[in-house]
Motif scaffolding. Structure first.
Motif, PDB file in Angstrom:
ATOM      1  N   ILE A 160      22.558  -2.238  14.078  1.00 16.93           N
ATOM      2  CA  ILE A 160      23.409  -1.049  14.171  1.00 16.93           C
ATOM      3  C   ILE A 160      24.734  -1.304  13.468  1.00 16.93           C
ATOM      4  O   ILE A 160      25.341  -0.387  12.925  1.00 16.93           O
ATOM      5  CB  ILE A 160      23.628  -0.682  15.649  1.00 16.93           C
ATOM      6  CG1 ILE A 160      22.296  -0.249  16.268  1.00 16.93           C
ATOM      7  CG2 ILE A 160      24.669   0.407  15.814  1.00 16.93           C
ATOM      8  CD1 ILE A 160      22.358  -0.027  17.754  1.00 16.93           C
ATOM      9  N   PHE A 161      25.184  -2.552  13.455  1.00 18.62           N
ATOM     10  CA  PHE A 161      26.448  -2.898  12.798  1.00 18.62           C
ATOM     11  C   PHE A 161      26.277  -3.027  11.286  1.00 18.62           C
ATOM     12  O   PHE A 161      27.061  -2.484  10.505  1.00 18.62           O
ATOM     13  CB  PHE A 161      26.990  -4.204  13.387  1.00 18.62           C
ATOM     14  CG  PHE A 161      28.348  -4.593  12.877  1.00 18.62           C
ATOM     15  CD1 PHE A 161      29.486  -4.077  13.469  1.00 18.62           C
ATOM     16  CD2 PHE A 161      28.485  -5.457  11.808  1.00 18.62           C
ATOM     17  CE1 PHE A 161      30.747  -4.427  13.004  1.00 18.62           C
ATOM     18  CE2 PHE A 161      29.735  -5.814  11.330  1.00 18.62           C
ATOM     19  CZ  PHE A 161      30.869  -5.296  11.923  1.00 18.62           C
ATOM     20  N   PHE A 162      25.246  -3.760  10.836  1.00 18.81           N
ATOM     21  CA  PHE A 162      25.051  -4.007   9.409  1.00 18.81           C
ATOM     22  C   PHE A 162      24.214  -2.930   8.725  1.00 18.81           C
ATOM     23  O   PHE A 162      24.273  -2.801   7.500  1.00 18.81           O
ATOM     24  CB  PHE A 162      24.373  -5.365   9.202  1.00 18.81           C
ATOM     25  CG  PHE A 162      25.247  -6.538   9.543  1.00 18.81           C
ATOM     26  CD1 PHE A 162      26.260  -6.944   8.700  1.00 18.81           C
ATOM     27  CD2 PHE A 162      25.066  -7.227  10.728  1.00 18.81           C
ATOM     28  CE1 PHE A 162      27.071  -8.017   9.010  1.00 18.81           C
ATOM     29  CE2 PHE A 162      25.866  -8.311  11.057  1.00 18.81           C
ATOM     30  CZ  PHE A 162      26.871  -8.708  10.198  1.00 18.81           C
ATOM     31  N   GLY A 163      23.414  -2.190   9.479  1.00 14.34           N
ATOM     32  CA  GLY A 163      22.519  -1.205   8.899  1.00 14.34           C
ATOM     33  C   GLY A 163      21.061  -1.558   9.101  1.00 14.34           C
ATOM     34  O   GLY A 163      20.216  -0.671   9.221  1.00 14.34           O
ATOM     35  N   PHE A 164      20.748  -2.843   9.138  1.00 12.60           N
ATOM     36  CA  PHE A 164      19.379  -3.272   9.415  1.00 12.60           C
ATOM     37  C   PHE A 164      19.418  -4.697   9.958  1.00 12.60           C
ATOM     38  O   PHE A 164      20.393  -5.442   9.763  1.00 12.60           O
ATOM     39  CB  PHE A 164      18.495  -3.198   8.161  1.00 12.60           C
ATOM     40  CG  PHE A 164      18.724  -4.307   7.169  1.00 12.60           C
ATOM     41  CD1 PHE A 164      17.865  -5.397   7.103  1.00 12.60           C
ATOM     42  CD2 PHE A 164      19.791  -4.269   6.290  1.00 12.60           C
ATOM     43  CE1 PHE A 164      18.064  -6.424   6.194  1.00 12.60           C
ATOM     44  CE2 PHE A 164      20.008  -5.277   5.369  1.00 12.60           C
ATOM     45  CZ  PHE A 164      19.147  -6.361   5.317  1.00 12.60           C
ATOM     46  N   SER A 165      18.356  -5.066  10.667  1.00 10.00           N
ATOM     47  CA  SER A 165      18.190  -6.429  11.159  1.00 10.00           C
ATOM     48  C   SER A 165      16.721  -6.809  11.028  1.00 10.00           C
ATOM     49  O   SER A 165      15.845  -5.940  11.018  1.00 10.00           O
ATOM     50  CB  SER A 165      18.669  -6.555  12.610  1.00 10.00           C
ATOM     51  OG  SER A 165      18.042  -5.595  13.439  1.00 10.00           O
ATOM     52  N   VAL A 166      16.483  -8.106  10.937  1.00  7.76           N
ATOM     53  CA  VAL A 166      15.129  -8.606  10.682  1.00  7.76           C
ATOM     54  C   VAL A 166      14.816  -9.737  11.661  1.00  7.76           C
ATOM     55  O   VAL A 166      15.627 -10.656  11.842  1.00  7.76           O
ATOM     56  CB  VAL A 166      14.989  -9.120   9.235  1.00  7.76           C
ATOM     57  CG1 VAL A 166      13.575  -9.645   8.998  1.00  7.76           C
ATOM     58  CG2 VAL A 166      15.334  -8.030   8.239  1.00  7.76           C
ATOM     59  N   ALA A 167      13.647  -9.669  12.279  1.00  5.52           N
ATOM     60  CA  ALA A 167      13.159 -10.745  13.144  1.00  5.52           C
ATOM     61  C   ALA A 167      11.786 -11.187  12.658  1.00  5.52           C
ATOM     62  O   ALA A 167      10.914 -10.350  12.396  1.00  5.52           O
ATOM     63  CB  ALA A 167      13.087 -10.286  14.597  1.00  5.52           C
ATOM     64  N   GLU A 168      11.626 -12.483  12.536  1.00  8.35           N
ATOM     65  CA  GLU A 168      10.331 -13.023  12.124  1.00  8.35           C
ATOM     66  C   GLU A 168       9.454 -13.229  13.347  1.00  8.35           C
ATOM     67  O   GLU A 168       9.853 -13.881  14.315  1.00  8.35           O
ATOM     68  CB  GLU A 168      10.510 -14.347  11.379  1.00  8.35           C
ATOM     69  CG  GLU A 168       9.209 -14.920  10.859  1.00  8.35           C
ATOM     70  CD  GLU A 168       9.397 -16.121   9.968  1.00  8.35           C
ATOM     71  OE1 GLU A 168       8.374 -16.673   9.494  1.00  8.35           O
ATOM     72  OE2 GLU A 168      10.555 -16.520   9.743  1.00  8.35           O
ATOM     73  N   CYS A 169       8.252 -12.654  13.312  1.00  7.65           N
ATOM     74  CA  CYS A 169       7.307 -12.778  14.419  1.00  7.65           C
ATOM     75  C   CYS A 169       6.557 -14.097  14.298  1.00  7.65           C
ATOM     76  O   CYS A 169       5.828 -14.316  13.320  1.00  7.65           O
ATOM     77  CB  CYS A 169       6.318 -11.614  14.416  1.00  7.65           C
ATOM     78  SG  CYS A 169       7.085  -9.985  14.536  1.00  7.65           S
ATOM     79  N   MET A 170       6.730 -14.962  15.278  1.00  7.73           N
ATOM     80  CA  MET A 170       6.034 -16.244  15.295  1.00  7.73           C
ATOM     81  C   MET A 170       4.764 -16.063  16.129  1.00  7.73           C
ATOM     82  O   MET A 170       4.775 -16.139  17.348  1.00  7.73           O
ATOM     83  CB  MET A 170       6.942 -17.325  15.889  1.00  7.73           C
ATOM     84  CG  MET A 170       8.304 -17.423  15.207  1.00  7.73           C
ATOM     85  SD  MET A 170       8.189 -17.719  13.422  1.00  7.73           S
ATOM     86  CE  MET A 170       7.384 -19.321  13.413  1.00  7.73           C
TER      87      MET A 170
END
Length: 503
Positions: A119-129
């Protein structure tokens, strides 16, 4: 001959995508190669930071930005999460139980907190292990990555920037990364547009104003020393006088050559400099951008305004929870369901974002119902007020002096709820009092742990005072408010019962 049917069949729907961003189809970007990496369309990020998210990361060092955004994040992760089955059939319920077990194995609140930076940067990414347990695909972990490490291709595919290929990046496989986007007003911007875009200028002007304010305080806070030397003074005498002037700033006493004089030039400032107003206005602007209001960060305004502003903040937090959970449900939840429960309807992960019930209003409503001849069941009382309760008819009442003869209306109508509570043993009241103290203690204990932890990090009284001042906005009061509301209601019920029993 039958009549000819002139009615034409409806045209079939157009299923292919027409407004894609490749080639010359997107006039907002110009011509783009099908294999190119799309740059963000955030003008501030591109012109002030050359596309580097370090520009926006630097904004998090501002005290107001950090405090307000922390309030927004913690208000969300403090709420419980639940997993609802997508359908009532057995495979769907089994899928929901499985997703719940997977989230219980990982630090879901911590992951949620980090993903909210989208919400702050515009997008976020999480890698699914992903893991394996027999034929079952499991979720071993979700590792949130720095957004500056990623770019998006023209088709929207995620690409990992590496030292070997920073410009184009390495294309990432499908169903491996959970990508959460926020803020953009159209689907053609895969980078989203975060709060940092609107926070850049308020923080920029705040820092510039604060820098000017400190310079003004340095200039006008202490007088300027002026040395006067005779006309026939040589270079050696002038240097000695200059050394004496410099010593004024660091020494309590000094000596000067005979025939020379030292004066103090008092600087004065007229009118209002406006730096404090600028500082307050930029802080208000930051709070409005992040929380859509200001009263949950500043101690000003009345109770009514504070309640309205808190309601606005809660609406923002609920929207955050809905968007983040929807993104997770459309990504990892669907993938795990398809792999492990073919044919099942994917479950729905959500946060329960709601304010505690207004118990004062409920007590008035229940009072009206009692007067109308109804009263709540024991089950409802336990669910509403907590604690352990028992039916008043099973509690041995204290001896009374012909209550029925004193008030025949009670003899005809029977003991109502208030009178029964008044006749209850003192141990019941003691139990209610203990429950009240337990609720308050449970709400305050996290405060004390946080404060004691911070006190252990402080080295002097000034740091303790600054710490306490900055810690106040972080102390959640919802549980304490609910505890007091419940106990006030119980005290009111006991008071009414005593009033009936001792008219």
């Amino acid at each position: 001959m039958g009549k000819k049917n002139n009615k034409q069949s409806p045209k079939p729907p157009v299923t292919q995508e027409l407004a894609m961003s490749t080639g010359d189809r997107d006039v907002t970007r110009g011509f783009t190669d099908a294999f190119a990496v799309m740059p963000p369309q955030d003008a501030i990020l591109m012109t002030k930071g050359d596309g580097d998210y370090a520009l926006y990361e630097n904004l998090l060092q501002d005290d107001q930005v950090a405090s307000c955004f922390q309030q927004r994040r913690l208000a969300l992760i403090s709420r419980p999460w639940v997993v609802d089955p997508g359908n009532d059939d057995k495979p769907s319920k089994a899928a929901a139980a499985f997703i719940k077990s997977q989230l219980e194995r990982i630090p879901w609140d911590t992951i949620t907190d980090r993903m909210l930076y989208g919400i702050f940067f515009g997008f976020s990414v999480a890698e699914c292990m992903w893991g394996r347990e027999g034929n079952t695909v499991t979720l071993a972990d979700l590792r949130v990555r720095h957004p500056g490490r990623f770019a998006f291709g023209v088709g929207g595919g995620l690409r990992l920037r590496t030292l070997a290929d920073y410009a184009q990046g390495e294309e990432m496989p499908e169903k491996k990364f959970w990508v959460f986007r926020a803020g953009a007003f159209h689907d053609d911007e895969p980078y989203g547009q975060g709060l940092a875009h609107w926070l850049y200028w308020p923080v920029f002007f705040k820092r510039g104003g604060l820098r000017a304010w400190l310079k003004m305080m340095d200039k006008f806070g202490s007088p300027t020393a002026v040395g006067v030397y005779p006309a026939n003074a040589g270079e050696m005498e002038k240097r000695k006088l200059l050394q004496a002037l410099e010593a004024i700033q660091s020494q309590s006493g000094l000596i000067i050559p005979e025939g020379m004089r030292v004066d103090l030039l008092e600087a004065s400032i007229h009118g209002s400099a406006g730096n404090a107003d600028l500082y307050d206005r930029t802080n208000d602007a930051i709070a409005k951008v992040i929380l859509s209001q200001t009263l949950t960060t500043e101690a000003k305004g009345g109770q009514y305004k504070g309640d309205v502003h808190k309601s606005v903040r809660n609406d923002v937090v609920k929207a955050d929870a809905d968007m983040l959970c929807e993104s997770f449900n459309r990504g990892p939840v669907v993938w795990l369901t398809e792999w492990n429960f073919p044919g099942a309807t994917p479950p729905r992960v959500r946060r329960e974002i709601q304010e505690p019930e207004d118990l004062d209003a409920r007590s008035l409503r229940e009072e009206r119902m009692i007067k109308a001849g109804y009263r709540p069941t024991l089950k409802q009382v336990v669910e509403t007020y907590g604690g352990e309760w028992e039916d008043v008819s099973t509690v041995e009442a204290k001896p009374q002096t012909s209550i029925d003869s004193q008030n025949p209306a009670f003899a005809e109508a029977g003991l109502d709820a208030d009178l029964a509570l008044a006749q209850a043993d003192q141990s019941v009241i003691d139990t209610l009092t203990a429950l009240g103290m337990e609720g308050v203690r449970t709400a305050v204990e996290p405060w004390m742990e946080n404060i004691l932890h911070r006190l252990g990090q402080a080295s002097n009284l000034d740091e303790i005072l600054q710490m306490l001042d900055g810690l106040y906005p972080e102390l959640a009061t919802d549980d304490l408010e609910e505890a007091f509301a419940r106990r006030f209601l119980l005290a009111e019920m006991i008071g009414r019962a005593n009033a009936h029993a001792n008219p």
